[in-house]
Design a protein around this motif. Structure first.
Motif, PDB file in Angstrom:
ATOM      1  N   GLY A  12       0.803  -1.222   0.000  1.00  0.00           N
ATOM      2  CA  GLY A  12       0.000   0.000   0.000  1.00  0.00           C
ATOM      3  C   GLY A  12       0.830   1.263   0.000  1.00  0.00           C
ATOM      4  O   GLY A  12       0.360   2.347   0.332  1.00  0.00           O
ATOM      5  N   LYS A  13       2.127   1.147  -0.396  1.00  0.00           N
ATOM      6  CA  LYS A  13       2.998   2.321  -0.365  1.00  0.00           C
ATOM      7  C   LYS A  13       3.098   2.997  -1.728  1.00  0.00           C
ATOM      8  O   LYS A  13       3.876   3.927  -1.920  1.00  0.00           O
ATOM      9  N   LYS A  14       2.337   2.486  -2.689  1.00  0.00           N
ATOM     10  CA  LYS A  14       2.445   2.993  -4.055  1.00  0.00           C
ATOM     11  C   LYS A  14       2.218   4.497  -4.117  1.00  0.00           C
ATOM     12  O   LYS A  14       2.972   5.218  -4.762  1.00  0.00           O
ATOM     13  N   VAL A  15       1.204   4.967  -3.415  1.00  0.00           N
ATOM     14  CA  VAL A  15       0.848   6.378  -3.516  1.00  0.00           C
ATOM     15  C   VAL A  15       2.020   7.245  -3.101  1.00  0.00           C
ATOM     16  O   VAL A  15       2.483   8.101  -3.842  1.00  0.00           O
ATOM     17  N   HIS A  16       2.560   6.957  -1.937  1.00  0.00           N
ATOM     18  CA  HIS A  16       3.656   7.764  -1.423  1.00  0.00           C
ATOM     19  C   HIS A  16       4.837   7.722  -2.397  1.00  0.00           C
ATOM     20  O   HIS A  16       5.472   8.726  -2.692  1.00  0.00           O
ATOM     21  N   TRP A  17       5.143   6.534  -2.903  1.00  0.00           N
ATOM     22  CA  TRP A  17       6.309   6.359  -3.765  1.00  0.00           C
ATOM     23  C   TRP A  17       6.191   7.188  -5.054  1.00  0.00           C
ATOM     24  O   TRP A  17       7.073   7.954  -5.398  1.00  0.00           O
TER      25      TRP A  17
ATOM     26  N   LEU B 202      -2.574   9.278 -10.745  1.00  0.00           N
ATOM     27  CA  LEU B 202      -1.888   9.772  -9.546  1.00  0.00           C
ATOM     28  C   LEU B 202      -0.751  10.733  -9.930  1.00  0.00           C
ATOM     29  O   LEU B 202      -0.535  11.773  -9.285  1.00  0.00           O
ATOM     30  N   ILE B 203      -0.043  10.385 -10.977  1.00  0.00           N
ATOM     31  CA  ILE B 203       1.038  11.253 -11.459  1.00  0.00           C
ATOM     32  C   ILE B 203       0.450  12.591 -11.917  1.00  0.00           C
ATOM     33  O   ILE B 203       0.960  13.665 -11.580  1.00  0.00           O
ATOM     34  N   ARG B 204      -0.658  12.534 -12.658  1.00  0.00           N
ATOM     35  CA  ARG B 204      -1.262  13.792 -13.151  1.00  0.00           C
ATOM     36  C   ARG B 204      -1.759  14.653 -11.974  1.00  0.00           C
ATOM     37  O   ARG B 204      -1.588  15.873 -11.976  1.00  0.00           O
TER      38      ARG B 204
ATOM     39  N   ILE C 259      -1.950  -2.997 -26.124  1.00  0.00           N
ATOM     40  CA  ILE C 259      -1.794  -1.549 -26.344  1.00  0.00           C
ATOM     41  C   ILE C 259      -3.148  -0.829 -26.445  1.00  0.00           C
ATOM     42  O   ILE C 259      -3.310   0.270 -25.904  1.00  0.00           O
ATOM     43  N   ASN C 260      -4.126  -1.443 -27.085  1.00  0.00           N
ATOM     44  CA  ASN C 260      -5.400  -0.733 -27.271  1.00  0.00           C
ATOM     45  C   ASN C 260      -6.100  -0.467 -25.945  1.00  0.00           C
ATOM     46  O   ASN C 260      -6.595   0.629 -25.721  1.00  0.00           O
ATOM     47  N   ARG C 261      -6.092  -1.478 -25.084  1.00  0.00           N
ATOM     48  CA  ARG C 261      -6.768  -1.288 -23.791  1.00  0.00           C
ATOM     49  C   ARG C 261      -6.026  -0.263 -22.943  1.00  0.00           C
ATOM     50  O   ARG C 261      -6.619   0.539 -22.245  1.00  0.00           O
ATOM     51  N   LEU C 262      -4.690  -0.293 -23.027  1.00  0.00           N
ATOM     52  CA  LEU C 262      -3.919   0.684 -22.244  1.00  0.00           C
ATOM     53  C   LEU C 262      -4.189   2.101 -22.741  1.00  0.00           C
ATOM     54  O   LEU C 262      -4.475   3.012 -21.966  1.00  0.00           O
ATOM     55  N   MET C 263      -4.134   2.271 -24.063  1.00  0.00           N
ATOM     56  CA  MET C 263      -4.249   3.630 -24.601  1.00  0.00           C
ATOM     57  C   MET C 263      -5.678   4.165 -24.566  1.00  0.00           C
ATOM     58  O   MET C 263      -5.892   5.358 -24.769  1.00  0.00           O
ATOM     59  N   ALA C 264      -6.642   3.283 -24.294  1.00  0.00           N
ATOM     60  CA  ALA C 264      -8.029   3.759 -24.181  1.00  0.00           C
ATOM     61  C   ALA C 264      -8.256   4.456 -22.843  1.00  0.00           C
ATOM     62  O   ALA C 264      -9.278   5.117 -22.643  1.00  0.00           O
ATOM     63  N   SER C 265      -7.317   4.314 -21.904  1.00  0.00           N
ATOM     64  CA  SER C 265      -7.491   4.915 -20.571  1.00  0.00           C
ATOM     65  C   SER C 265      -7.287   6.424 -20.637  1.00  0.00           C
ATOM     66  O   SER C 265      -6.416   6.913 -21.353  1.00  0.00           O
ATOM     67  N   GLU C 266      -8.069   7.111 -19.830  1.00  0.00           N
ATOM     68  CA  GLU C 266      -8.105   8.573 -19.908  1.00  0.00           C
ATOM     69  C   GLU C 266      -6.763   9.243 -19.640  1.00  0.00           C
ATOM     70  O   GLU C 266      -6.379  10.193 -20.316  1.00  0.00           O
ATOM     71  N   ASP C 267      -6.028   8.733 -18.648  1.00  0.00           N
ATOM     72  CA  ASP C 267      -4.777   9.407 -18.278  1.00  0.00           C
ATOM     73  C   ASP C 267      -3.541   8.784 -18.892  1.00  0.00           C
ATOM     74  O   ASP C 267      -2.430   9.197 -18.595  1.00  0.00           O
ATOM     75  N   ILE C 268      -3.720   7.787 -19.740  1.00  0.00           N
ATOM     76  CA  ILE C 268      -2.571   7.161 -20.417  1.00  0.00           C
ATOM     77  C   ILE C 268      -2.512   7.718 -21.842  1.00  0.00           C
ATOM     78  O   ILE C 268      -3.402   7.475 -22.650  1.00  0.00           O
TER      79      ILE C 268
END
Ligand code: PGA
Length: 249
Positions: A137-142, A189-191, A219-228
């Motif tokens: 659960g440390k992803k956010v902080h990292w 989270l990055i944005r 690739i198609n499923r990844l690039m369909a995401s709003e923040d990718i």
């Protein structure tokens, strides 16, 4: 509106001749850069002949690293100004292999980001993540601390020239890509972190890529995401036909 990027990262692969052949095979089959940008990062010695081969095409050639000084007694390093003078306008910085194998830390990467921008280059800054941190659960902080440190003290006008690549270390070169929903979560989270640092308008203009076992099936499923806004592909960028399939997904 953010235009997407499909980028390849060859790492330490290919001879100069193979690199030039590759460029000649793909350069007439790429999308218009106003619709989607195509970037290929290659070993330093191949960059100049690749730029020459790519002339007049939409293909952008990128370095995989550079130093944070422009000139001086730094044996073996590459100056960002020298890259720019050779018409290389993109550079990957802070790849997890550089962090892990060559001891690059956030402070050094931040210096490199500043130096690259000052030389006129557009940095592609990699933000890694580990499975251990996710599970704990440390992803956010990292992720937040990586972005805060790597973009520290940048001028707002320069931040829009930076592209971020979110690359979970466990997905790199393993054939095990991250679930698109989790990849979206990391990129979002990055944005948000960039929005907290520089405001929504700038954060909306920064391109954020996902990297880690990207292939023609995911690739198609990844690039369909709003923040990718695109991908950084390693293994799948080494074969010209596969790379073209990624680019024209
Ligand atoms: P991979 O590498 O696509 O082979 O996982 C990605 C990267 O290291 O940028």
């Amino acid at each position: 509106m953010r235009s997407p990027i499909v980028a390849g990262n060859w790492k330490m692969n290919k001879t100069v001749e193979e690199a030039v052949d590759f460029v000649n095979q793909i350069k007439d089959h790429l999308p218009d850069p106003s619709v989607q940008e195509t970037v290929l990062a290659a070993p330093t010695i191949a960059l100049v002949p690749m730029v020459k081969a790519a002339q007049g095409s939409p293909l952008k050639i990128a370095a995989e690293n550079c130093y944070y000084k422009d000139a001086g007694a730094y044996t073996g390093e590459t100056s960002p100004t020298t890259l720019y003078s050779a018409n290389i306008h993109h550079v990957i910085l802070g790849h997890s292999e550089r962090r892990r194998l060559f001891n690059e830390n956030d402070q050094m990467i931040n210096l490199k980001v500043h130096a690259a921008l000052a030389a006129g280059l557009c940095p592609i800054v990699c933000c890694d993540d580990t499975m251990g941190r996710r599970v704990a659960g440390k992803k956010v902080h990292w992720v937040v601390s990586r972005i805060l440190a790597d973009l520290h003290d940048l001028k707002a006008a320069d931040v829009e020239k930076v592209t971020i690549a979110y690359e979970p270390s466990w997905a790199i070169g393993t054939g095990e890509s991250m679930d698109p929903a989790q990849a979206e979560e990391g990129c979002y989270l990055i944005r948000q972190t960039i929005a907290d640092m520089y405001g929504d308008e700038i954060a909306d203009n920064v391109r954020i890529l996902y990297g880690g076992s990207v292939n023609t099936s995911n690739i198609n499923r990844l690039m369909a995401s709003e923040d990718i806004d695109g991908v950084l592909a390693g293994g799948a960028s080494l074969d010209p036909d596969t790379f073209l399939n990624l680019v024209n997904h």
